[in-house]
Write a protein that holds these residues in place. Structure first.
Motif, short mmCIF file in Angstrom:
data_model
loop_
_atom_site.label_atom_id
_atom_site.label_comp_id
_atom_site.label_asym_id
_atom_site.label_seq_id
_atom_site.Cartn_x
_atom_site.Cartn_y
_atom_site.Cartn_z
N ALA A 14 -2.54 -5.20 6.35
CA ALA A 14 -2.37 -4.60 5.03
C ALA A 14 -1.36 -5.36 4.20
CB ALA A 14 -1.95 -3.14 5.16
N ILE A 15 -0.23 -5.69 4.80
CA ILE A 15 0.86 -6.29 4.03
C ILE A 15 0.63 -7.79 3.76
CG2 ILE A 15 2.46 -6.88 5.90
CD1 ILE A 15 4.58 -5.46 3.95
N THR A 16 -0.09 -8.47 4.64
CA THR A 16 -0.27 -9.91 4.45
C THR A 16 -1.65 -10.29 3.91
OG1 THR A 16 -1.00 -10.26 6.73
CG2 THR A 16 1.36 -10.50 6.29
N ARG A 17 -2.65 -9.46 4.15
CA ARG A 17 -4.02 -9.81 3.74
C ARG A 17 -4.66 -8.79 2.80
NH1 ARG A 17 -3.67 -10.46 9.19
NH2 ARG A 17 -3.40 -12.60 9.83
N GLY A 18 -3.96 -7.68 2.55
CA GLY A 18 -4.52 -6.65 1.67
C GLY A 18 -5.66 -5.88 2.29
N LYS A 19 -5.79 -5.93 3.61
CA LYS A 19 -6.85 -5.21 4.32
C LYS A 19 -6.35 -3.81 4.64
CE LYS A 19 -9.28 -9.03 4.75
NZ LYS A 19 -10.26 -9.37 3.80
N LEU A 20 -6.89 -2.80 3.99
CA LEU A 20 -6.37 -1.45 4.09
C LEU A 20 -7.12 -0.56 5.08
CD1 LEU A 20 -5.65 -0.73 0.33
CD2 LEU A 20 -4.20 -1.83 2.05
N LYS A 48 1.93 5.90 15.93
CA LYS A 48 1.93 5.82 14.47
C LYS A 48 3.24 5.20 13.97
CE LYS A 48 -1.34 9.40 13.72
NZ LYS A 48 -1.99 10.10 12.65
N ILE A 49 3.14 4.57 12.83
CA ILE A 49 4.31 3.96 12.21
C ILE A 49 5.12 5.08 11.55
CG2 ILE A 49 5.10 2.38 10.41
CD1 ILE A 49 2.52 0.74 10.98
N THR A 50 6.40 5.16 11.92
CA THR A 50 7.25 6.22 11.38
C THR A 50 8.35 5.68 10.47
OG1 THR A 50 8.60 6.12 13.39
CG2 THR A 50 6.86 7.80 13.31
N ASN A 51 8.62 4.37 10.55
CA ASN A 51 9.67 3.79 9.72
C ASN A 51 9.43 2.29 9.56
OD1 ASN A 51 12.10 3.87 8.25
ND2 ASN A 51 13.27 3.20 10.03
N VAL A 52 9.66 1.80 8.34
CA VAL A 52 9.61 0.37 8.09
C VAL A 52 10.85 0.03 7.26
CG1 VAL A 52 8.37 -1.56 7.02
CG2 VAL A 52 7.09 0.31 8.10
N TYR A 53 11.65 -0.88 7.77
CA TYR A 53 12.87 -1.32 7.08
C TYR A 53 12.72 -2.80 6.78
CZ TYR A 53 17.78 -2.20 6.16
OH TYR A 53 18.97 -2.57 5.58
N GLU A 55 -6.80 7.93 21.14
CA GLU A 55 -6.51 6.94 22.18
C GLU A 55 -6.70 5.52 21.67
OE1 GLU A 55 -8.11 7.62 26.06
OE2 GLU A 55 -7.68 9.76 25.97
N SER A 56 -7.39 5.36 20.53
CA SER A 56 -7.52 4.04 19.94
C SER A 56 -6.30 3.70 19.10
CB SER A 56 -8.79 3.95 19.10
OG SER A 56 -8.69 4.80 17.97
N LEU A 57 -5.44 4.69 18.86
CA LEU A 57 -4.22 4.47 18.10
C LEU A 57 -3.10 3.99 19.01
CD1 LEU A 57 -4.18 7.46 15.57
CD2 LEU A 57 -4.76 5.09 15.13
N THR A 58 -3.20 2.73 19.42
CA THR A 58 -2.17 2.13 20.26
C THR A 58 -1.09 1.53 19.37
OG1 THR A 58 -3.26 -0.02 20.31
CG2 THR A 58 -3.88 1.56 22.04
N ALA A 59 0.04 1.21 19.96
CA ALA A 59 1.13 0.59 19.21
C ALA A 59 0.69 -0.75 18.64
CB ALA A 59 2.36 0.43 20.10
N THR A 60 -0.02 -1.53 19.44
CA THR A 60 -0.51 -2.84 18.99
C THR A 60 -1.47 -2.68 17.81
OG1 THR A 60 -0.27 -3.71 21.22
CG2 THR A 60 -1.71 -4.94 19.73
N HIS A 61 -2.35 -1.71 17.90
CA HIS A 61 -3.30 -1.46 16.81
C HIS A 61 -2.55 -1.08 15.53
CE1 HIS A 61 -6.78 -0.05 14.60
NE2 HIS A 61 -6.18 1.11 14.44
N ALA A 62 -1.55 -0.22 15.65
CA ALA A 62 -0.79 0.21 14.49
C ALA A 62 -0.09 -0.97 13.81
CB ALA A 62 0.23 1.29 14.89
N VAL A 63 0.56 -1.81 14.60
CA VAL A 63 1.28 -2.96 14.05
C VAL A 63 0.29 -3.95 13.43
CG1 VAL A 63 2.74 -4.95 14.61
CG2 VAL A 63 3.28 -2.70 15.55
N ASN A 64 -0.81 -4.24 14.12
CA ASN A 64 -1.81 -5.18 13.58
C ASN A 64 -2.41 -4.67 12.27
OD1 ASN A 64 -1.41 -6.96 15.69
ND2 ASN A 64 -3.17 -6.26 16.85
N THR A 65 -2.64 -3.36 12.18
CA THR A 65 -3.18 -2.78 10.95
C THR A 65 -2.18 -2.93 9.81
OG1 THR A 65 -4.51 -1.23 12.24
CG2 THR A 65 -4.12 -0.67 9.93
N TYR A 66 -0.90 -2.70 10.09
CA TYR A 66 0.16 -2.86 9.09
C TYR A 66 0.25 -4.32 8.63
CZ TYR A 66 4.79 -3.30 7.05
OH TYR A 66 5.84 -3.60 6.21
N VAL A 67 0.22 -5.25 9.58
CA VAL A 67 0.30 -6.68 9.24
C VAL A 67 -0.90 -7.09 8.39
CG1 VAL A 67 0.24 -9.03 10.20
CG2 VAL A 67 1.76 -7.31 11.20
#
Length: 142
Positions: free
Chosen positions: A43-49, A133-138, A29-41
């Motif tokens: 990782a890709i912009t700050r290297g926080k994995l 969950k993130i299923t595709n990134v284009y 339930e902590s895996l919200t869409a907002t959380h998924a996108v923020n985690t991706y951002v």
């Protein structure tokens, strides 16, 4: 009066026991869409994995258009790439916009503006039943 005190004490005890027995929020339930996108951002912009592996679906596909050539990567390949950029801060301005949204899927555009070009990532986040969950990134470069 003695009975009233006993009843009030009993009710207070019941309320406290009920609050203490409350069920914790399940992890998915902590895996919200907002959380998924923020985690991706992050990782890709700050290297926080932290948490990135949890928000990427096992079947996630990363596609990148470079000129006229299409490149595709799976989760394992991208996690290796992200580990190489761990804690590397990108010199860009990042913005997000929701392109499409309903109860089961969200498409979020993540723009990373560098000097001279912009990288646009179209991130598809799906309600998998096990959390969002993130299923595709284009990704495209302009």
């Amino acid at each position: 009066m003695k009975n009233l005190k006993s009843i009030i004490l009993g009710l207070a005890l019941l309320v406290v026991c009920g609050a203490v027995k409350a069920n914790p929020i399940p992890d998915n339930e902590s895996l919200t869409a907002t959380h998924a996108v923020n985690t991706y951002v992050d990782a890709i912009t700050r290297g926080k994995l932290a948490g990135l592996n949890d928000v990427l679906d096992q079947t996630v596909k990363f596609s990148m258009l470079r000129g006229k050539k299409m490149l595709s990567f799976d989760k394992k390949q991208m996690m290796e790439f992200f580990k190489g950029d761990k804690n590397v801060e990108q010199t860009c301005t990042t913005s997000t916009d929701i392109v499409e949204s309903n109860a089961d899927i969200k498409v979020v555009k993540v723009d990373m503006k560098y000097d001279g070009f912009t990288r646009s990532n179209y991130v598809t986040v799906t309600n998998t039943g096990d959390g969002w969950k993130i299923t595709n990134v284009y990704s495209v470069f302009k």
